[in-house]
Design a protein around this motif. Structure first.
Motif, PDB file in Angstrom:
ATOM      1  N   MET A   1       0.243  -7.254   2.765  1.00 33.67           N
ATOM      2  CA  MET A   1      -1.151  -7.803   3.363  1.00 33.67           C
ATOM      3  C   MET A   1      -1.318  -9.307   2.621  1.00 33.67           C
ATOM      4  O   MET A   1      -2.475  -9.472   2.570  1.00 33.67           O
ATOM      5  CB  MET A   1      -2.085  -6.655   2.802  1.00 33.67           C
ATOM      6  CG  MET A   1      -1.807  -5.396   3.311  1.00 33.67           C
ATOM      7  SD  MET A   1      -1.345  -5.475   5.293  1.00 33.67           S
ATOM      8  CE  MET A   1      -3.189  -5.046   5.872  1.00 33.67           C
TER       9      MET A   1
ATOM     10  N   ILE B   1       6.434  -5.835  10.216  1.00 31.71           N
ATOM     11  CA  ILE B   1       5.765  -5.046  10.981  1.00 31.71           C
ATOM     12  C   ILE B   1       4.166  -5.154  11.181  1.00 31.71           C
ATOM     13  O   ILE B   1       3.686  -5.129  10.195  1.00 31.71           O
ATOM     14  CB  ILE B   1       6.280  -3.511  10.764  1.00 31.71           C
ATOM     15  CG1 ILE B   1       5.929  -2.673  11.504  1.00 31.71           C
ATOM     16  CG2 ILE B   1       5.705  -2.770   9.393  1.00 31.71           C
ATOM     17  CD1 ILE B   1       6.483  -1.305  12.151  1.00 31.71           C
ATOM     18  N   HIS B   2       3.790  -4.840  12.173  1.00 31.95           N
ATOM     19  CA  HIS B   2       2.312  -5.234  12.726  1.00 31.95           C
ATOM     20  C   HIS B   2       1.863  -4.035  13.442  1.00 31.95           C
ATOM     21  O   HIS B   2       2.650  -3.822  14.621  1.00 31.95           O
ATOM     22  CB  HIS B   2       2.117  -6.614  13.065  1.00 31.95           C
ATOM     23  CG  HIS B   2       0.618  -6.876  13.110  1.00 31.95           C
ATOM     24  ND1 HIS B   2      -0.133  -7.136  12.335  1.00 31.95           N
ATOM     25  CD2 HIS B   2      -0.055  -6.787  14.425  1.00 31.95           C
ATOM     26  CE1 HIS B   2      -1.563  -7.552  12.561  1.00 31.95           C
ATOM     27  NE2 HIS B   2      -1.422  -7.241  14.024  1.00 31.95           N
ATOM     28  N   PRO B   3       0.630  -3.549  13.005  1.00 30.39           N
ATOM     29  CA  PRO B   3       0.198  -2.496  13.953  1.00 30.39           C
ATOM     30  C   PRO B   3      -0.700  -2.884  15.317  1.00 30.39           C
ATOM     31  O   PRO B   3      -1.580  -2.187  15.530  1.00 30.39           O
ATOM     32  CB  PRO B   3      -0.609  -1.523  12.966  1.00 30.39           C
ATOM     33  CG  PRO B   3      -1.261  -2.781  12.171  1.00 30.39           C
ATOM     34  CD  PRO B   3      -0.154  -3.673  11.991  1.00 30.39           C
TER      35      PRO B   3
ATOM     36  N   HIS C   1      -4.251   4.958  14.295  1.00 34.07           N
ATOM     37  CA  HIS C   1      -3.112   4.401  13.467  1.00 34.07           C
ATOM     38  C   HIS C   1      -2.057   5.392  13.024  1.00 34.07           C
ATOM     39  O   HIS C   1      -0.840   4.979  12.947  1.00 34.07           O
ATOM     40  CB  HIS C   1      -3.618   3.766  12.083  1.00 34.07           C
ATOM     41  CG  HIS C   1      -3.052   2.934  11.326  1.00 34.07           C
ATOM     42  ND1 HIS C   1      -3.314   2.354   9.881  1.00 34.07           N
ATOM     43  CD2 HIS C   1      -1.865   2.299  11.575  1.00 34.07           C
ATOM     44  CE1 HIS C   1      -2.294   2.148   9.487  1.00 34.07           C
ATOM     45  NE2 HIS C   1      -1.552   1.566  10.456  1.00 34.07           N
TER      46      HIS C   1
ATOM     47  N   GLY D   1       0.793  -1.132   0.062  1.00 25.31           N
ATOM     48  CA  GLY D   1      -0.064   0.061  -0.033  1.00 25.31           C
ATOM     49  C   GLY D   1       0.661   1.377  -0.092  1.00 25.31           C
ATOM     50  O   GLY D   1       1.758   1.516  -0.836  1.00 25.31           O
ATOM     51  N   ASN D   2       0.349   1.993   0.904  1.00 30.43           N
ATOM     52  CA  ASN D   2       1.109   3.536   0.990  1.00 30.43           C
ATOM     53  C   ASN D   2       2.727   3.386   1.124  1.00 30.43           C
ATOM     54  O   ASN D   2       3.273   4.319   0.364  1.00 30.43           O
ATOM     55  CB  ASN D   2       0.581   4.089   2.162  1.00 30.43           C
ATOM     56  CG  ASN D   2       1.084   5.544   2.476  1.00 30.43           C
ATOM     57  OD1 ASN D   2       1.311   6.259   1.532  1.00 30.43           O
ATOM     58  ND2 ASN D   2       1.103   6.003   3.678  1.00 30.43           N
ATOM     59  N   GLY D   3       3.148   2.582   1.965  1.00 26.65           N
ATOM     60  CA  GLY D   3       4.784   2.485   1.661  1.00 26.65           C
ATOM     61  C   GLY D   3       5.444   3.392   2.614  1.00 26.65           C
ATOM     62  O   GLY D   3       6.573   3.768   2.446  1.00 26.65           O
ATOM     63  N   SER D   4       4.499   4.030   3.881  1.00 25.45           N
ATOM     64  CA  SER D   4       5.395   4.860   4.749  1.00 25.45           C
ATOM     65  C   SER D   4       6.486   4.076   5.219  1.00 25.45           C
ATOM     66  O   SER D   4       7.465   4.921   5.658  1.00 25.45           O
ATOM     67  CB  SER D   4       4.341   5.542   5.592  1.00 25.45           C
ATOM     68  OG  SER D   4       3.779   4.694   6.439  1.00 25.45           O
ATOM     69  N   ASN D   5       6.372   2.882   5.667  1.00 22.21           N
ATOM     70  CA  ASN D   5       7.647   2.287   6.196  1.00 22.21           C
ATOM     71  C   ASN D   5       8.835   2.020   5.451  1.00 22.21           C
ATOM     72  O   ASN D   5       9.644   2.159   5.713  1.00 22.21           O
ATOM     73  CB  ASN D   5       6.894   0.935   6.851  1.00 22.21           C
ATOM     74  CG  ASN D   5       6.215   1.154   8.148  1.00 22.21           C
ATOM     75  OD1 ASN D   5       6.875   1.510   9.152  1.00 22.21           O
ATOM     76  ND2 ASN D   5       4.801   0.917   8.180  1.00 22.21           N
TER      77      ASN D   5
ATOM     78  N   GLU E   1       6.062   3.075  14.376  1.00 20.14           N
ATOM     79  CA  GLU E   1       6.585   2.226  13.406  1.00 20.14           C
ATOM     80  C   GLU E   1       7.846   2.806  12.523  1.00 20.14           C
ATOM     81  O   GLU E   1       8.646   1.816  12.299  1.00 20.14           O
ATOM     82  CB  GLU E   1       5.478   1.679  12.322  1.00 20.14           C
ATOM     83  CG  GLU E   1       4.290   1.090  12.886  1.00 20.14           C
ATOM     84  CD  GLU E   1       3.234   0.596  11.690  1.00 20.14           C
ATOM     85  OE1 GLU E   1       2.635  -0.392  11.997  1.00 20.14           O
ATOM     86  OE2 GLU E   1       3.154   0.909  10.546  1.00 20.14           O
TER      87      GLU E   1
ATOM     88  N   ALA F   1       6.793  -4.787   4.823  1.00 18.36           N
ATOM     89  CA  ALA F   1       6.322  -3.080   5.304  1.00 18.36           C
ATOM     90  C   ALA F   1       5.108  -3.151   4.915  1.00 18.36           C
ATOM     91  O   ALA F   1       4.803  -2.338   3.881  1.00 18.36           O
ATOM     92  CB  ALA F   1       7.224  -2.272   4.586  1.00 18.36           C
ATOM     93  N   GLY F   2       3.856  -3.556   5.415  1.00 18.51           N
ATOM     94  CA  GLY F   2       2.745  -3.326   5.081  1.00 18.51           C
ATOM     95  C   GLY F   2       2.566  -4.337   4.065  1.00 18.51           C
ATOM     96  O   GLY F   2       1.454  -3.957   3.037  1.00 18.51           O
TER      97      GLY F   2
ATOM     98  N   GLN G   1       1.806   4.769  13.734  1.00 17.66           N
ATOM     99  CA  GLN G   1       2.651   4.670  12.490  1.00 17.66           C
ATOM    100  C   GLN G   1       4.014   5.797  12.796  1.00 17.66           C
ATOM    101  O   GLN G   1       4.962   5.299  12.435  1.00 17.66           O
ATOM    102  CB  GLN G   1       2.042   5.326  11.367  1.00 17.66           C
ATOM    103  CG  GLN G   1       1.216   4.126  10.781  1.00 17.66           C
ATOM    104  CD  GLN G   1       1.265   4.273   9.142  1.00 17.66           C
ATOM    105  OE1 GLN G   1       0.701   5.059   8.583  1.00 17.66           O
ATOM    106  NE2 GLN G   1       1.956   3.024   8.770  1.00 17.66           N
TER     107      GLN G   1
HETATM  108  C1  GAR Z   1       1.446  -0.312   8.656  1.00 18.77           C
HETATM  109  O1  GAR Z   1       0.919   0.017   9.752  1.00 18.77           O
HETATM  110  C2  GAR Z   1       1.881  -1.846   9.079  1.00 18.77           C
HETATM  111  O2  GAR Z   1       2.104  -2.053  10.286  1.00 18.77           O
HETATM  112  C3  GAR Z   1       0.513  -2.522   8.654  1.00 18.77           C
HETATM  113  O3  GAR Z   1       0.197  -1.928   7.415  1.00 18.77           O
HETATM  114  C4  GAR Z   1       0.426  -0.555   7.592  1.00 18.77           C
HETATM  115  C5  GAR Z   1       1.246  -0.453   6.197  1.00 18.77           C
HETATM  116  O4  GAR Z   1       1.529   1.216   6.411  1.00 18.77           O
HETATM  117  N1  GAR Z   1       0.737  -3.829   8.377  1.00 18.77           N
HETATM  118  C6  GAR Z   1      -0.147  -4.820   8.561  1.00 18.77           C
HETATM  119  O5  GAR Z   1      -1.254  -4.726   8.912  1.00 18.77           O
HETATM  120  C7  GAR Z   1       0.068  -6.371   8.289  1.00 18.77           C
HETATM  121  N2  GAR Z   1      -0.672  -7.218   8.783  1.00 18.77           N
HETATM  122  P1  GAR Z   1       2.532   1.625   5.114  1.00 18.77           P
HETATM  123  O6  GAR Z   1       2.193   0.975   3.701  1.00 18.77           O
HETATM  124  O7  GAR Z   1       2.213   3.181   5.174  1.00 18.77           O
HETATM  125  O8  GAR Z   1       4.161   1.369   5.496  1.00 18.77           O
END
Ligand code: GAR
Length: 196
Positions: free
Chosen positions: A90, A108-110, A167, A10-14, A174, A87-88, A171
């Motif tokens: 799913m 990484i898990h929230p 969240h 997704g977003n990829g902030s990590n 995170e 890193a996110g 983050q």
């Molecule tokens: C993060 O909060 C991560 O912990 C979570 O998705 C988000 C991705 O954010 N991961 C899960 O829920 C894994 N089951 P990002 O795309 O901005 O990094």
């Protein structure tokens, strides 16, 4: 430097946080490749901005999870990756990926595991009414969100929190602990044995 492959949905902030930590010399590593599985993942745009090669692998095109993971492993090998960072990411993983990088896959898990495994961890925490939430960086094993814990960080749950505000607070943590946990995991690797 550690040779990282980052997997994101997704977003990829990590992803961004790891790239920043490397740039700031807080983490001695290089990101060899980003693998993403949603064509609209903003992580891909971020990779481009950091001049990191990215590979789009669409899980819908594979007949099962194993075939998908085989392609992931091949891609990671192609880019000479040693450490895999989810890193996110799913998608559930199979032994094909886990056995290819034993004890070298980090997620990484929230939530503060072992609470609130799986999807919608932040919503689960809110629904449970916990007053402290957080995030966990852990090694990946076959059982979802269950491998050895490397680092955790806690944040308060405030009375007016929505899943978005909570969240966002999680983050921040995170982004702070993921780079640190990667370094920690690498240090814990046993040194090569010298035989006399
Ligand atoms: C993060 O909060 C991560 O912990 C979570 O998705 C988000 C991705 O954010 N991961 C899960 O829920 C894994 N089951 P990002 O795309 O901005 O990094």
């Amino acid at each position: 430097p550690l040779k990282l492959g980052i997997m994101a949905s997704g977003n990829g902030s990590n992803f961004e946080a790891v790239a920043e930590a490397i740039k700031n010399k807080e983490l001695a590593a290089q990101i060899k490749v980003l693998i993403y599985n949603n064509s609209s993942a903003k992580a891909a745009v971020r990779a481009e901005n950091w001049s990191v090669p990215s590979v789009f692998l669409d899980h819908r095109k594979y007949k099962n999870r194993e075939e998908f993971d085989r392609e992931i492993v091949q891609t990671l090998r192609q880019y000479d990756v040693e450490w895999v960072i989810m890193a996110g990411w799913m998608r559930l993983v199979t032994p094909i990926l886990i056995d290819a990088f034993p004890d070298k896959i980090i997620n990484i898990h929230p939530s503060l595991l072992p609470s609130f495994k799986g999807i919608n961890a932040v919503e689960q925490a809110l629904a449970a009414g916990v007053k402290i939430a957080g995030c966990t960086v852990h090694l990946v094993c076959l059982e979802m969100d269950s491998g050895a814990i490397l680092m955790q960080a806690a944040v308060p749950v405030l009375p007016d929190d929505t899943s978005e505000t909570l969240h966002a607070r999680i983050q921040v943590e995170e982004h702070r602990i993921l780079p640190q946990a990667i370094a920690l995991a690498a240090q814990r690797q046993p040194q090569a044995t010298v035989m006399y």
